[in-house]
Design a protein around this motif. Sequence first.
Motif, PDB file in Angstrom:
ATOM      1  N   PRO A   1       0.743  -1.218   0.029  1.00 56.70           N
ATOM      2  CA  PRO A   1      -0.011  -0.018   0.178  1.00 56.70           C
ATOM      3  C   PRO A   1       0.799   1.328  -0.007  1.00 56.70           C
ATOM      4  O   PRO A   1       0.422   2.243  -0.499  1.00 56.70           O
ATOM      5  CB  PRO A   1      -0.956  -0.204   1.263  1.00 56.70           C
ATOM      6  N   LEU A   2       1.911   1.107   0.785  1.00 62.86           N
ATOM      7  CA  LEU A   2       2.963   2.355   0.522  1.00 62.86           C
ATOM      8  C   LEU A   2       3.377   2.719  -0.778  1.00 62.86           C
ATOM      9  O   LEU A   2       3.542   3.910  -1.187  1.00 62.86           O
ATOM     10  CB  LEU A   2       4.150   2.177   1.533  1.00 62.86           C
ATOM     11  N   GLN A   3       3.772   1.711  -1.545  1.00 65.64           N
ATOM     12  CA  GLN A   3       4.017   1.839  -2.765  1.00 65.64           C
ATOM     13  C   GLN A   3       3.060   2.403  -3.740  1.00 65.64           C
ATOM     14  O   GLN A   3       3.259   3.180  -4.569  1.00 65.64           O
ATOM     15  CB  GLN A   3       4.553   0.511  -3.397  1.00 65.64           C
ATOM     16  N   GLN A   4       1.903   1.888  -3.662  1.00 66.61           N
ATOM     17  CA  GLN A   4       0.730   2.310  -4.073  1.00 66.61           C
ATOM     18  C   GLN A   4       0.386   3.928  -3.823  1.00 66.61           C
ATOM     19  O   GLN A   4       0.200   4.603  -4.608  1.00 66.61           O
ATOM     20  CB  GLN A   4      -0.525   1.592  -3.843  1.00 66.61           C
TER      21      GLN A   4
ATOM     22  N   SER B   1      -7.076   1.547  -0.143  1.00 64.28           N
ATOM     23  CA  SER B   1      -5.660   1.300   0.687  1.00 64.28           C
ATOM     24  C   SER B   1      -5.004   2.594   0.784  1.00 64.28           C
ATOM     25  O   SER B   1      -4.368   2.900   1.790  1.00 64.28           O
ATOM     26  CB  SER B   1      -4.952   0.370   0.242  1.00 64.28           C
ATOM     27  N   SER B   2      -4.987   3.353  -0.201  1.00 63.15           N
ATOM     28  CA  SER B   2      -4.126   4.619  -0.294  1.00 63.15           C
ATOM     29  C   SER B   2      -5.115   5.423   0.780  1.00 63.15           C
ATOM     30  O   SER B   2      -4.612   6.279   1.330  1.00 63.15           O
ATOM     31  CB  SER B   2      -4.114   5.355  -1.520  1.00 63.15           C
ATOM     32  N   LEU B   3      -6.426   5.492   0.852  1.00 68.21           N
ATOM     33  CA  LEU B   3      -7.082   6.431   1.547  1.00 68.21           C
ATOM     34  C   LEU B   3      -7.170   5.819   3.116  1.00 68.21           C
ATOM     35  O   LEU B   3      -6.751   6.932   3.897  1.00 68.21           O
ATOM     36  CB  LEU B   3      -8.526   6.316   1.297  1.00 68.21           C
ATOM     37  N   ILE B   4      -6.891   4.603   3.307  1.00 61.16           N
ATOM     38  CA  ILE B   4      -6.848   4.289   4.681  1.00 61.16           C
ATOM     39  C   ILE B   4      -5.260   4.605   5.055  1.00 61.16           C
ATOM     40  O   ILE B   4      -5.248   5.089   6.352  1.00 61.16           O
ATOM     41  CB  ILE B   4      -6.971   2.720   4.797  1.00 61.16           C
ATOM     42  N   LEU B   5      -4.396   4.452   4.315  1.00 61.03           N
ATOM     43  CA  LEU B   5      -2.702   4.777   4.708  1.00 61.03           C
ATOM     44  C   LEU B   5      -2.891   6.462   4.887  1.00 61.03           C
ATOM     45  O   LEU B   5      -2.082   6.827   5.868  1.00 61.03           O
ATOM     46  CB  LEU B   5      -2.029   4.279   3.323  1.00 61.03           C
ATOM     47  N   THR B   6      -3.467   7.075   4.196  1.00 64.90           N
ATOM     48  CA  THR B   6      -3.494   8.635   4.422  1.00 64.90           C
ATOM     49  C   THR B   6      -4.327   8.943   5.973  1.00 64.90           C
ATOM     50  O   THR B   6      -3.684   9.776   6.484  1.00 64.90           O
ATOM     51  CB  THR B   6      -4.483   9.127   3.096  1.00 64.90           C
ATOM     52  N   ALA B   7      -5.359   8.337   6.191  1.00 68.49           N
ATOM     53  CA  ALA B   7      -5.880   8.532   7.383  1.00 68.49           C
ATOM     54  C   ALA B   7      -5.144   7.955   8.466  1.00 68.49           C
ATOM     55  O   ALA B   7      -4.813   8.721   9.430  1.00 68.49           O
ATOM     56  CB  ALA B   7      -7.226   7.688   7.431  1.00 68.49           C
ATOM     57  N   VAL B   8      -4.290   6.917   8.403  1.00 66.87           N
ATOM     58  CA  VAL B   8      -3.528   6.515   9.424  1.00 66.87           C
ATOM     59  C   VAL B   8      -2.218   7.465   9.678  1.00 66.87           C
ATOM     60  O   VAL B   8      -2.114   7.644  10.830  1.00 66.87           O
ATOM     61  CB  VAL B   8      -3.057   4.997   9.033  1.00 66.87           C
ATOM     62  N   PHE B   9      -1.660   7.852   8.683  1.00 73.17           N
ATOM     63  CA  PHE B   9      -0.516   8.931   8.705  1.00 73.17           C
ATOM     64  C   PHE B   9      -0.844  10.136   9.326  1.00 73.17           C
ATOM     65  O   PHE B   9      -0.173  10.553  10.050  1.00 73.17           O
ATOM     66  CB  PHE B   9      -0.019   9.072   7.220  1.00 73.17           C
ATOM     67  N   SER B  10      -2.255  10.544   8.969  1.00 71.84           N
ATOM     68  CA  SER B  10      -2.631  11.816   9.472  1.00 71.84           C
ATOM     69  C   SER B  10      -2.955  11.659  11.117  1.00 71.84           C
ATOM     70  O   SER B  10      -2.659  12.389  11.814  1.00 71.84           O
ATOM     71  CB  SER B  10      -4.011  12.222   9.065  1.00 71.84           C
TER      72      SER B  10
END
Lengths: 99, 630
Positions: free
Chosen positions: B119-122, B603-612
């Motif tokens: 997901p990080l790559q994506q 997965s990008s949306l979830i990763l953005t939320a988690v990083f935020s």
Amino acid sequence: MLGMGTEPVFFWGGLMMGAIWAVLLWLQLPGQTPRPERLSRQVGIAGLFLSGGLAWMLWAPVFGPVGAFFCLGGWGMALLCFMPVIWAVLSSSQTPHTS
Amino acid sequence: MDTSSDRGRRAAPPPPPRLRGRLFAGSVVALLCLAGACLIDRTFGVARTYGATGTSLLTLGACLLAMTGLTACIGLGRWQKIHQLAARYRNIHGWVGITTGSLLAMGFLAGTFTLFAAPLQQWSTPPLPPQDARFSAISLTEIPALIGQLPATASTHYRLTLTSPSTARISIPTEPEIPLGVPSPSIIISQPAPHTLHFYRLTPSPVPNFIGGLHRRLGLPLPERWVMPFVGTLCLFYGLALLSGVILLLPGIWRSLMTVRLQGHARRLWLDLHSLLGLCTLPFQLVIALTTALFAFFPLLSVFFGAPASMKPAAGMMAMEQYPTALLSPAAALLQLRNLSPSFHPLTLEYVSGPHGGDNLAERISLQAPLYNANGSCSLPMSEQPYLLAVGTDPFNALIGRDRGSVLMDPQTGTILDSQNLPGQQSPARHFLTWCLALHFGSFGGEFVHWLYAALGLCGVGFFHTANKLWLNTHRLKITGQARPADTPATLWLGRLSEGSLLGCLLGLCSIIALSPLMSHLHSVNKDMMNGTGMPSSSMPAMTQSCQQVRLTYYGCLAFSMVAYCLLSRRLCRSMMTGLSAAALSTAVIVVTLRHSATQDTSSLILTAVFSIAALCLWRGAFRNACTRA
């Protein structure tokens, strides 16, 4: 999400049963744990087996039988790590001492 | 200033000579266990008969025996009560903890990020321009005709990434993919109109691979082949510390196991947290220790193992002088896979119909990747053999790779060439090995288990951090008349370095995550492809340079943190490192949001939320530390 999308009812049901199983297990362990007066040890242990079995049965169609076993173990481990800390914070009126 | 008469040492006494003898005996036993595995292989020909699966299981058994043998040797001798036995383990448990804790904490922190490598790559990858994004998913039925329009050099090796059951995105790898190596760029194709193709070169970010390497090397800045023997030995001692920790819990601490005393002395709080995290995650920690020892020792021991079983040519698997022109259509290949294993969900289909780079066990051992793509002795067939590699997931079965399994087929007939990594279609021995590796990678149960493993990984970081804090609190000097114990030179510097390395690792990881979207590029190569010049020139030197920049950034941050901890006050450093980490993560989220790739898929949306959320938590921590200081 993989697994969750195909069988959401089984997944969320298993997740809730797994959480109940972890709480009942926590209540049976020694130390500073909540001791509900109405919950006898026998009932607690019976509930522990029942919730564990139900959680496994609900998760088996989602993750496969072996996967469900390890998922339940992992879910229990994670909850057992966090619950005593949250309980200690809730039951304490003072701020933690962390020097 | 203080003399030995006016201070009460609470620290444990130095290791007695007997302990050193027991430790030596334990090390000899562990070494004998590993040597025994080689001897068994030589005698019974395990590698010849069962290939990489047999030797891996043999190494796993040897590591388990070595770990338990090492632990048992420390407790050798007579004892009447359990606390006498526990006393023998107290010193070694503490010393192993303080010497390995920081490295393991860094390994666990990097491992938590590695769970989200794909997901990080994506997330880092810029999206295609809107006019082409809609047309990059091509119907499976149109793909064979479209491949016919490609230049000859491009049509011999292409990859289909399935975007829905009936559509796929076509990409052409420009370099051979090396397991765990530098990621290779690829050409992405979109078809905005019939007979009109647009080509884009996608340069992936090297950050997810770098974090993977960091995890495997426990954060050490050395080549993997040098680090691996050290990592294996460290894992045996990590296992010793885990088992000895359980023995230490037996006499009395068990009574207060689930107790976390927030009031009172800090040492008690660290002890409570350490015992709680250690015992509750014990099975997870033991699995990690054992499988990491397997990964580390397998390449070393395989030198002494007998010749591995060669990959037997399957029906139709032979060197071909003329490469096939008519290939199995993607729809037919998917139907065949569905019949073979209904629970297998293919993610990519890779068609290779021309000469290609093969690999062998020796090559993968040199890459420290003998098991990640394990297919017996070779993960790919001989270079003259055309193949179709289907890679995918399976929610009901464990996956041997970090997040996927695979099956090798004949691209013309669909005959199965190798299915030993196909989940649910494995031999019992391979199935057992797959579960052992899946319990390390968390490659079962889909995304739920990934998040569960992330939580357990962070619990692991907390476990090692509390171990260090506990050791430091125990070894400080209590001076009569003073409320707070005084630091010795050892506790002062170890305290600063352990916290400096952990927060430096966090800062380094956040910084390279901020760099990641800037290192992934997408640009049009229509002219190169349509002018008949064929595939654009190699960009691997640029990729290697990007990797060097990532490495420099990470280790620069780590060094900065450790130097700051040596020179400045701890509170200031804590505030500074968490603040900088928060700033790096916030920058990453802003950059990705501005590039519109933050919400391109779930997965990008979830990763953005988690990083935020992580950035907000870090900002809060930084301000809290700053306010406490003020």
